[in-house]
Design a protein around this motif. Structure first.
Motif, mmCIF file in Angstrom:
data_model
loop_
_atom_site.group_PDB
_atom_site.id
_atom_site.type_symbol
_atom_site.label_atom_id
_atom_site.label_comp_id
_atom_site.label_asym_id
_atom_site.label_seq_id
_atom_site.Cartn_x
_atom_site.Cartn_y
_atom_site.Cartn_z
ATOM 1 N N THR A 26 9.749 -23.318 23.251
ATOM 2 C CA THR A 26 9.534 -23.439 24.694
ATOM 3 C C THR A 26 10.030 -22.170 25.386
ATOM 4 O O THR A 26 10.687 -21.329 24.780
ATOM 5 C CB THR A 26 10.291 -24.646 25.272
ATOM 6 N N GLY A 27 9.725 -22.072 26.684
ATOM 7 C CA GLY A 27 10.175 -20.911 27.441
ATOM 8 C C GLY A 27 9.360 -19.668 27.166
ATOM 9 O O GLY A 27 9.821 -18.548 27.402
ATOM 10 N N ARG B 235 12.565 -18.876 24.705
ATOM 11 C CA ARG B 235 13.919 -19.110 25.231
ATOM 12 C C ARG B 235 14.505 -20.428 24.730
ATOM 13 O O ARG B 235 15.691 -20.680 24.892
ATOM 14 C CB ARG B 235 13.880 -19.094 26.762
ATOM 15 N N GLY B 236 13.677 -21.285 24.134
ATOM 16 C CA GLY B 236 14.176 -22.550 23.611
ATOM 17 C C GLY B 236 13.447 -22.937 22.340
ATOM 18 O O GLY B 236 12.302 -22.528 22.108
ATOM 19 N N MET B 237 14.121 -23.702 21.479
ATOM 20 C CA MET B 237 13.512 -24.165 20.251
ATOM 21 C C MET B 237 14.172 -25.461 19.809
ATOM 22 O O MET B 237 15.366 -25.670 20.056
ATOM 23 C CB MET B 237 13.671 -23.132 19.134
ATOM 24 N N GLY B 238 13.401 -26.334 19.194
ATOM 25 C CA GLY B 238 13.960 -27.569 18.655
ATOM 26 C C GLY B 238 13.105 -28.076 17.522
ATOM 27 O O GLY B 238 11.989 -27.600 17.298
ATOM 28 N N ASP C 285 7.357 -29.368 28.593
ATOM 29 C CA ASP C 285 6.583 -29.502 27.357
ATOM 30 C C ASP C 285 5.885 -30.853 27.388
ATOM 31 O O ASP C 285 6.532 -31.888 27.478
ATOM 32 C CB ASP C 285 7.520 -29.397 26.149
ATOM 33 N N GLU D 85 11.530 -32.600 29.135
ATOM 34 C CA GLU D 85 12.325 -32.217 27.968
ATOM 35 C C GLU D 85 11.364 -31.666 26.919
ATOM 36 O O GLU D 85 10.173 -31.933 26.939
ATOM 37 C CB GLU D 85 13.059 -33.435 27.392
ATOM 38 N N PHE D 86 11.885 -30.879 25.979
ATOM 39 C CA PHE D 86 10.999 -30.357 24.955
ATOM 40 C C PHE D 86 10.955 -31.293 23.761
ATOM 41 O O PHE D 86 11.864 -32.082 23.519
ATOM 42 C CB PHE D 86 11.398 -28.940 24.535
ATOM 43 N N ARG E 174 21.565 -34.656 30.310
ATOM 44 C CA ARG E 174 21.456 -33.609 29.298
ATOM 45 C C ARG E 174 21.351 -34.247 27.919
ATOM 46 O O ARG E 174 22.131 -35.134 27.594
ATOM 47 C CB ARG E 174 22.687 -32.688 29.345
ATOM 48 N N VAL F 172 20.681 -30.604 21.854
ATOM 49 C CA VAL F 172 19.663 -29.687 21.345
ATOM 50 C C VAL F 172 19.565 -29.875 19.843
ATOM 51 O O VAL F 172 20.562 -29.739 19.131
ATOM 52 C CB VAL F 172 20.038 -28.225 21.675
ATOM 53 N N THR G 171 18.348 -29.427 15.797
ATOM 54 C CA THR G 171 17.947 -28.461 14.794
ATOM 55 C C THR G 171 18.148 -29.091 13.429
ATOM 56 O O THR G 171 18.690 -30.172 13.303
ATOM 57 C CB THR G 171 18.726 -27.146 14.920
#
Length: 376
Positions: free
Chosen positions: A48-49, A63-66, A275, A314-315, A365, A368, A370
């Motif tokens: 994302t981002g 800028r973001g990943m998951g 997303d 949210e992603f 929140r 995040v 991974t």
């Protein structure tokens, strides 16, 4: 069977939420799960981002990943987080990706995987999703899983008894389990994707005649009905199924109940979309939940649209599915503003009798995700 897993035939424990939306309609004679579904589980890797689509010959930084279970896992997670006892039949690879997806669904979300199986030597399907400009581009890789050995069923019914099932209808694909589920009393909700054949022929959707409800998006509905208006498409689809629901993105959703003649339309909630992966699955899950709980048609549409709107902020697909904590926090937040449209607040008034108080601040929140963090 992993510790904490559900043994076949036992009632499923409450999912990871803290509210059972079907509490008022449950009886001792109910089947052991609320919703059954089957399909392919992917490992989703989401970027994302991104400011724009990747350009050939260049490197783009997100800028973001998951990472999260995807594919049919999006729907299964959305159902479970809304308090429905969910059973999923899927193949899992015997690689680390497969282990991660199985643990995330079974232990993390409380989804019953007793009808699923692990395939030795088969690697997990993977999708890389890139979100930008409110849309997403995906690249996937995988091989079709070999059919499950019937001996692995151990005498169990497949599909199992369930209040409902969600069927992903595919053009030209005969899914015999849909008829068996309907004959056993399951209410069938038909989902559908893009028709790569380009024919857009309703007659090619085997199992549609078994569906209580059919829930395409606007583009799919208009192509299947040869109309140029989503509402006209819904009315045309109501000639084929008892309940036609067409999602219209930023314009909300429209439904026609062919049995009663009732129609309902609910506008979308304006949100900044991060997303959209899995938003359609979350919408279907919210609508299924409201239907099983016996809610009025407009309330079902409103709840489905709300949960989908919360998810796109949210992603990730399964990761973004909201639970009742998120719904309650959103509702408390909007009610705190004195300039809210009274009609808009009345639209979600059904939440007043459903949700307990929620003291958590908005926005919420989430962790995040991974793969590969080691426990300390």
């Amino acid at each position: 069977m992993p510790d904490g897993a559900v043994r076949p035939g036992q009632p499923l424990p409450p999912p990871s939420g803290w509210l059972d939306p079907l509490a008022a309609v449950r009886t001792p004679d109910d089947p052991y799960c609320d919703v059954y579904l089957t399909g392919t589980v992917f490992l989703d890797i989401i970027f994302t981002g991104l400011d724009a689509a990747p350009v050939r010959g260049t490197e783009s930084w997100a800028r973001g990943m998951g990472s999260s279970p995807g594919g049919v896992a999006n729907m299964a997670t959305a159902l479970a987080r809304l308090g429905l006892r969910t059973s999923l039949a899927a193949a899992f690879g015997d690689d680390m990706y497969g282990d991660y997806c199985r643990d995330a669904l079974e232990l993390g979300e409380g989804i019953d995987l007793s009808m699923s199986h692990t395939v030795p030597g088969w690697h997990s399907p993977v999708t890389v999703s890139m979100a930008y400009e409110g849309e997403r581009t995906m690249v996937s890789h995988g091989h079709e899983a070999p059919p499950k050995d019937p001996a692995l069923e151990g005498g169990r019914e497949c599909p199992p008894p369930a209040r409902a099932c969600v069927a992903a209808l595919e053009p030209g694909e005969d899914q015999e389990w849909i008829a068996r589920a309907a004959e056993r009393g399951s209410r069938v909700f038909g989902d559908v994707g893009w028709d790569d054949t380009g024919r857009w022929d309703l007659a090619s959707l085997a199992g549609l005649e078994r569906c209580e409800a059919f829930l395409p998006n606007a583009e799919e509905a208009m192509r299947y009905t040869r109309t140029d208006c989503p509402r006209a498409a819904a009315r045309r689809l109501a000639d084929r199924v008892p309940l036609a629901v067409v999602t219209m993105g930023a314009d909300g959703a429209y439904a026609v109940d062919a049995r009663t003649g009732e129609t309902a339309e609910v506008p979308a909630i304006e949100v900044a979309a991060l997303d959209t992966t899995g938003a359609g699955d979350v919408f279907v899950a919210g609508f299924v939940m409201g239907t099983l709980a016996g809610w009025p048609l407009a309330d079902r549409l409103a709840c489905a649209g709300l949960t989908a709107a919360l998810s796109v902020q949210e992603f990730g697909g399964s990761l973004s599915a909201p639970g009742w904590v998120e719904v309650a926090a959103w509702y408390q937040h909007v009610k705190s503003y004195h300039d809210q449209d009274p009609a808009a607040l009345r639209r979600y008034g059904f939440l007043d009798t459903l949700l307990p108080g929620c003291a958590r601040p908005w926005p919420l929140r989430r962790a995040v995700p991974t793969i590969g963090f080691r426990s300390s």
